[in-house]
Design a protein around this motif. Structure first.
Motif, PDB file in Angstrom:
ATOM      1  N   UNK A  88       4.244  12.129  -4.152  1.00 19.05           N
ATOM      2  CA  UNK A  88       5.695  11.929  -4.245  1.00 19.05           C
ATOM      3  C   UNK A  88       6.428  10.965  -3.250  1.00 19.05           C
ATOM      4  N   UNK A  89       5.472  10.028  -2.576  1.00 19.20           N
ATOM      5  CA  UNK A  89       5.776   9.013  -1.746  1.00 19.20           C
ATOM      6  C   UNK A  89       5.600   7.715  -2.194  1.00 19.20           C
ATOM      7  N   UNK A  90       4.534   7.514  -2.642  1.00 21.57           N
ATOM      8  CA  UNK A  90       4.392   5.989  -3.164  1.00 21.57           C
ATOM      9  C   UNK A  90       4.835   5.855  -4.397  1.00 21.57           C
ATOM     10  N   UNK A  91       4.790   4.481  -4.947  1.00 24.97           N
ATOM     11  CA  UNK A  91       5.298   4.248  -6.417  1.00 24.97           C
ATOM     12  C   UNK A  91       4.739   2.871  -7.012  1.00 24.97           C
ATOM     13  N   UNK A  92       4.742   2.669  -8.075  1.00 22.83           N
ATOM     14  CA  UNK A  92       4.263   1.434  -8.823  1.00 22.83           C
ATOM     15  C   UNK A  92       5.288   0.564  -8.752  1.00 22.83           C
ATOM     16  N   UNK A  93       5.154  -0.828  -8.559  1.00 25.34           N
ATOM     17  CA  UNK A  93       6.124  -1.903  -8.727  1.00 25.34           C
ATOM     18  C   UNK A  93       6.528  -2.318  -9.937  1.00 25.34           C
ATOM     19  N   UNK A  94       7.765  -2.441 -10.350  1.00 22.82           N
ATOM     20  CA  UNK A  94       8.310  -2.757 -11.342  1.00 22.82           C
ATOM     21  C   UNK A  94       9.630  -3.249 -11.486  1.00 22.82           C
ATOM     22  N   UNK A  95      10.069  -4.292 -12.404  1.00 16.97           N
ATOM     23  CA  UNK A  95      11.444  -4.609 -12.470  1.00 16.97           C
ATOM     24  C   UNK A  95      11.579  -6.030 -11.877  1.00 16.97           C
ATOM     25  N   UNK A  96      12.862  -6.456 -11.665  1.00 12.48           N
ATOM     26  CA  UNK A  96      13.096  -7.754 -11.096  1.00 12.48           C
ATOM     27  C   UNK A  96      12.978  -8.838 -12.059  1.00 12.48           C
ATOM     28  N   UNK A  97      12.762  -8.696 -13.285  1.00  9.84           N
ATOM     29  CA  UNK A  97      12.365  -9.689 -14.179  1.00  9.84           C
ATOM     30  C   UNK A  97      11.306 -10.430 -14.097  1.00  9.84           C
ATOM     31  N   UNK A  98      10.289 -10.194 -13.236  1.00  8.69           N
ATOM     32  CA  UNK A  98       8.980 -10.891 -12.858  1.00  8.69           C
ATOM     33  C   UNK A  98       8.018 -10.416 -13.983  1.00  8.69           C
ATOM     34  N   UNK A 137       0.869  -1.089   0.017  1.00  6.72           N
ATOM     35  CA  UNK A 137      -0.017  -0.076   0.045  1.00  6.72           C
ATOM     36  C   UNK A 137       0.877   1.132  -0.138  1.00  6.72           C
ATOM     37  N   UNK A 138       0.847   1.881  -1.378  1.00 12.81           N
ATOM     38  CA  UNK A 138       1.773   3.078  -1.288  1.00 12.81           C
ATOM     39  C   UNK A 138       3.223   2.905  -0.753  1.00 12.81           C
ATOM     40  N   UNK A 139       3.890   1.853  -1.068  1.00 11.68           N
ATOM     41  CA  UNK A 139       5.220   1.751  -0.916  1.00 11.68           C
ATOM     42  C   UNK A 139       6.196   2.936  -1.534  1.00 11.68           C
ATOM     43  N   UNK A 140       7.294   3.009  -0.739  1.00 11.71           N
ATOM     44  CA  UNK A 140       7.956   4.231  -1.334  1.00 11.71           C
ATOM     45  C   UNK A 140       9.261   3.750  -2.256  1.00 11.71           C
ATOM     46  N   UNK A 141       9.278   2.480  -2.248  1.00 10.59           N
ATOM     47  CA  UNK A 141      10.225   1.625  -3.293  1.00 10.59           C
ATOM     48  C   UNK A 141       9.374   0.549  -4.104  1.00 10.59           C
ATOM     49  N   UNK A 142       9.848   0.781  -5.556  1.00 10.21           N
ATOM     50  CA  UNK A 142       9.125  -0.163  -6.462  1.00 10.21           C
ATOM     51  C   UNK A 142       9.370  -1.812  -6.433  1.00 10.21           C
ATOM     52  N   UNK A 143      10.551  -1.921  -5.520  1.00 12.61           N
ATOM     53  CA  UNK A 143      10.931  -3.429  -5.423  1.00 12.61           C
ATOM     54  C   UNK A 143      11.591  -3.565  -4.146  1.00 12.61           C
ATOM     55  N   UNK A 144      12.625  -4.764  -4.190  1.00 16.44           N
ATOM     56  CA  UNK A 144      12.896  -5.804  -5.112  1.00 16.44           C
ATOM     57  C   UNK A 144      11.268  -6.652  -5.452  1.00 16.44           C
ATOM     58  N   UNK A 145      11.414  -7.157  -6.512  1.00 15.88           N
ATOM     59  CA  UNK A 145      10.228  -8.081  -6.905  1.00 15.88           C
ATOM     60  C   UNK A 145      11.178  -9.394  -7.033  1.00 15.88           C
TER      61      UNK A 145
END
Length: 212
Positions: free
Chosen positions: A157-167, A133-141
């Protein structure tokens, strides 16, 4: 001769037998709610992680109480407890079947949930669901996580979407609540997201889905 008189030893044995039969009947007729709750709670374990200082994550405690009423074992931790959570999960899974596991975190607690899930990959422990819920980092996945669900606000400017990690993207669901008028319209923001009824209801559904 009094034929109605029984030897004292026989009377004692008959009394003991009566007690034993009565005990078995009581056990057979006793409510099974306690056993049902254990069976229902056993298949899944939920760990929730509050954000910084835990002050703005009280909705996680509300959600945990709801899950516990449904018989789902749920524990709530602070965002600095990642190491303790991982250690407890490793201990619970040692030499046992890998039971469904869910991690939920808000803000810094979301970061911690992501980190714990990634570390559990090193322990060969699968995670069925990670909700942030509105993490300040997009990973690790991590590849050991079957499904990610992330609520965030792209406008802050706080939360972000999840992305990366090859998932694979099919295993990651990013939900920008700016696009959800029924949520953002209620004035929900980073600090109040965990208390939003819609978000809580959707997270509950996701957890119950993972428990099946």
């Amino acid at each position: 001769m009094n034929y109605l008189r029984c030897p004292s030893g026989l009377v004692g044995r008959m009394a003991a037998l009566t007690v034993a039969v009565a005990t078995l009947l009581l056990l057979a007729l006793a409510p099974q709610s306690a056993n049902a709750q254990s069976a229902k709670g056993g298949p899944v374990k939920v760990y929730m992680v509050r954000g910084f200082m835990g002050v703005f994550s009280t909705g996680l405690d509300q959600l945990a109480a709801t899950l516990q009423k449904k018989g789902i074992a749920t524990e709530v931790y602070g965002h600095l407890s990642g190491g303790a959570i991982r250690a407890k999960i490793r201990k619970q899974h040692a030499g046992k079947p890998k039971l469904p596991l869910v991690l939920v975190g808000h803000s810094f607690g979301g970061n911690a949930a992501l980190q714990v899930a990634a570390l559990l990959e090193q322990d060969n422990i699968p995670v069925d669901l990670v909700v942030t819920i509105d993490p300040t980092k997009g990973g690790p996945l991590a590849g050991n996580v079957r499904r990610y669900v992330n609520y965030y606000i792209s406008a802050n400017v706080l939360g972000t979407k999840l992305a990366g990690g090859g998932v694979k993207s099919s295993r990651v669901r990013n939900i920008d609540i700016r696009d959800r008028s029924e949520i953002i319209g209620s004035g929900t923001g980073h600090w109040t997201m965990t208390r939003d009824d819609v978000i809580q209801s959707e997270i509950l559904s996701e957890i119950l889905r993972a428990a099946r």
